[in-house]
Design an enzyme around this catalytic site. Structure first.
Site, PDB file in Angstrom:
ATOM      1  N   TRP A 101      73.141 -72.715  68.160  1.00 30.83           N
ATOM      2  CA  TRP A 101      72.177 -72.822  67.056  1.00 30.83           C
ATOM      3  C   TRP A 101      72.859 -73.379  65.809  1.00 30.83           C
ATOM      4  CZ3 TRP A 101      67.818 -73.181  69.091  1.00 30.83           C
ATOM      5  CH2 TRP A 101      67.405 -72.341  70.122  1.00 30.83           C
ATOM      6  N   ASP A 171      71.323 -68.393  58.873  1.00 34.70           N
ATOM      7  CA  ASP A 171      70.280 -68.215  59.892  1.00 34.70           C
ATOM      8  C   ASP A 171      70.492 -66.810  60.465  1.00 34.70           C
ATOM      9  OD1 ASP A 171      68.774 -68.109  62.230  1.00 34.70           O
ATOM     10  OD2 ASP A 171      69.583 -69.964  63.088  1.00 34.70           O
ATOM     11  N   LYS A 195      62.631 -62.816  67.400  1.00 33.28           N
ATOM     12  CA  LYS A 195      63.724 -62.072  68.003  1.00 33.28           C
ATOM     13  C   LYS A 195      63.596 -60.588  67.659  1.00 33.28           C
ATOM     14  CE  LYS A 195      65.059 -66.073  69.242  1.00 33.28           C
ATOM     15  NZ  LYS A 195      66.033 -67.019  68.736  1.00 33.28           N
TER      16      LYS A 195
HETATM   17  C1  LIG Z   1      66.113 -68.473  68.656  1.00 30.57           C
HETATM   18  C2  LIG Z   1      66.986 -68.973  67.577  1.00 30.57           C
HETATM   19  C3  LIG Z   1      66.744 -70.179  66.914  1.00 30.57           C
HETATM   20  C4  LIG Z   1      65.608 -71.113  67.306  1.00 30.57           C
HETATM   21  O1  LIG Z   1      64.407 -70.560  66.956  1.00 30.57           O
HETATM   22  P1  LIG Z   1      63.043 -71.393  67.135  1.00 30.57           P
HETATM   23  O2  LIG Z   1      62.098 -70.504  66.394  1.00 30.57           O
HETATM   24  O3  LIG Z   1      62.787 -71.487  68.584  1.00 30.57           O
HETATM   25  O4  LIG Z   1      63.225 -72.704  66.486  1.00 30.57           O
HETATM   26  C5  LIG Z   1      67.575 -70.548  65.890  1.00 30.57           C
HETATM   27  N1  LIG Z   1      68.599 -69.766  65.511  1.00 30.57           N
HETATM   28  C6  LIG Z   1      68.869 -68.595  66.131  1.00 30.57           C
HETATM   29  C7  LIG Z   1      70.028 -67.769  65.667  1.00 30.57           C
HETATM   30  C8  LIG Z   1      68.077 -68.163  67.172  1.00 30.57           C
HETATM   31  O5  LIG Z   1      68.355 -67.010  67.787  1.00 30.57           O
END
Ligand SMILES: *Cc1c(COP(=O)(O)O)cnc(C)c1O
Length: 360
Positions: A101, A171, A195
């Site tokens: 990511w 993030d 998540k």
């Molecule tokens: C799942 C995830 C993403 C991507 O998320 P989307 O909503 O599918 O774009 C980005 N960063 C992290 C840390 C993630 O766990």
């Protein structure tokens, strides 16, 4: 009705209490004769839902007044572009690459300016967090970027990097609301909610207000301008109404459970049960260095692909879902987010012990 123990990395398990409440309110939300997904986002009823969600989140995370809370769409992946478009005034930023990511965010940023890889743990399949105490950060960088919890590899920054005074962007998709956080240490905190908070389709961005300006990169789409969403209190266009409503319920659930300190203790207890078992097992092995282990995502392997596949198959039959590791790393991964009860982890460990005995 029977519910499984769901170890999915995302979309993931939600508190049963929240699901039950949402079911009860499905046909008639608090006497208004319609579901939340059927009502105008400009209605008084909805206004209260989104305002209350923001107020509860501010309360939970102790968000200072000089930060805006935005409810956005496009997934965390859209922020990979929104961050540089809104923040790259000098067209330069530093990225710490600790997994897929972070790497995707880094590659996206390169389209908009100079993205510098400050550190990486790619050399050991992202199984650790690099030393970030003295990175080659320069004053002209607009921000330093991290992915705070690496969902796929199961690592977590236990200490934030020393950014040498440069703004930090994180993030936090897979560790959102899993423990207390000092928001003032960040310029931007954002995450997809699927998540640890709610249904896919909502991204929450918490942004220091001096960074919310009209001075964005030329060509930035209206929908990606933080200022548009901040000026319109996340109602510039139709927001992901139903998802925000569920997030609001999860915020209330976390408050009822005792807030983020209680969540942290609950998460540490669960993670310890699993890691302690992995560390003494002769068959299963945790893949991450002990000091960098995530409380949320726990990857593990047997070292034998056939045995891994057998484990995934038999665990599913026993009511443990989604234990297969990410397609890029193989093995297994148990995601044990806030809503995973302790019994879920205890029962998983019992099952693993039995599997180890039977397949020794
Ligand atoms: C799942 C995830 C993403 C991507 O998320 P989307 O909503 O599918 O774009 C980005 N960063 C992290 C840390 C993630 O766990």
């Amino acid at each position: 009705m029977s519910r499984v123990y769901n170890f999915s990395a995302g979309p993931a398990v939600l508190p049963e209490e929240v699901l039950r409440e949402a079911a009860e309110e499905m046909m008639d939300y608090k006497g208004c004769g319609m579901s939340v997904m059927e009502m105008s986002h400009r209605s008084k009823v909805y206004d209260q839902i989104i305002k209350e969600a923001e107020a509860d989140l501010r309360d939970l995370m102790n968000i200072p007044d000089n930060y805006k809370v935005l409810f956005l769409q496009g997934g965390a992946s859209q922020q990979f572009a929104a961050v540089p478009m809104n923040l790259m005034k000098n067209k330069k930023a530093g990225y710490i690459v600790t997994g897929q990511w972070a790497k995707k965010a880094y590659q996206e940023a390169k389209m908009y300016g100079e993205a510098v890889e400050l550190a990486s743990s790619a050399d050991e399949t992202f199984s650790y967090i690099p030393d970030c105490s003295d990175l080659a950060i320069t004053d002209d960088m607009d921000y330093v970027y991290i992915c705070e919890n690496n969902t796929i590899y199961g690592t977590k920054f236990k200490n934030l990097p020393n950014t040498k005074g440069v703004d930090l962007v994180a993030d936090v998709s897979s560790c959102f609301l899993s423990e207390p956080v000092d928001v003032s240490k960040y310029a931007v905190i954002y995450g997809g909610v699927q998540k640890n908070i709610g249904p896919a389709g909502v991204v929450i961005a918490i942004i220091r207000d001096d960074l919310i300006t009209d001075d964005v990169l030329p060509g930035t789409p209206t929908m990606l301008k933080y200022k548009i969403h901040a000026d319109n209190e996340s109602l510039y266009n139709t927001p992901p109404c139903y998802g925000i409503y569920i997030c609001g319920k999860v915020f209330k659930w976390i408050k009822k459970m005792g807030g983020l300190q209680a969540m942290k203790e609950h998460n540490e207890k669960k993670a310890k049960i699993l890691y302690d078992f992995l560390d003494q097992s002769k068959m299963f092995k945790a893949t991450v260095r002990p000091e960098d282990r995530s409380l949320m995502n726990v990857p593990f392997v047997t070292g034998n692909d056939e045995l891994d596949a057998k484990f995934v198959k038999e665990s599913k039959e026993a009511g443990f879902e989604n234990l297969k590791g990410h397609r890029s790393v193989g093995g297994m991964r148990a995601s044990i987010y806030n809503a995973m009860p302790i019994e879920g982890v205890e029962k998983l460990v019992e099952f693993m012990k039995k599997f180890e005995e039977e397949n020794a």
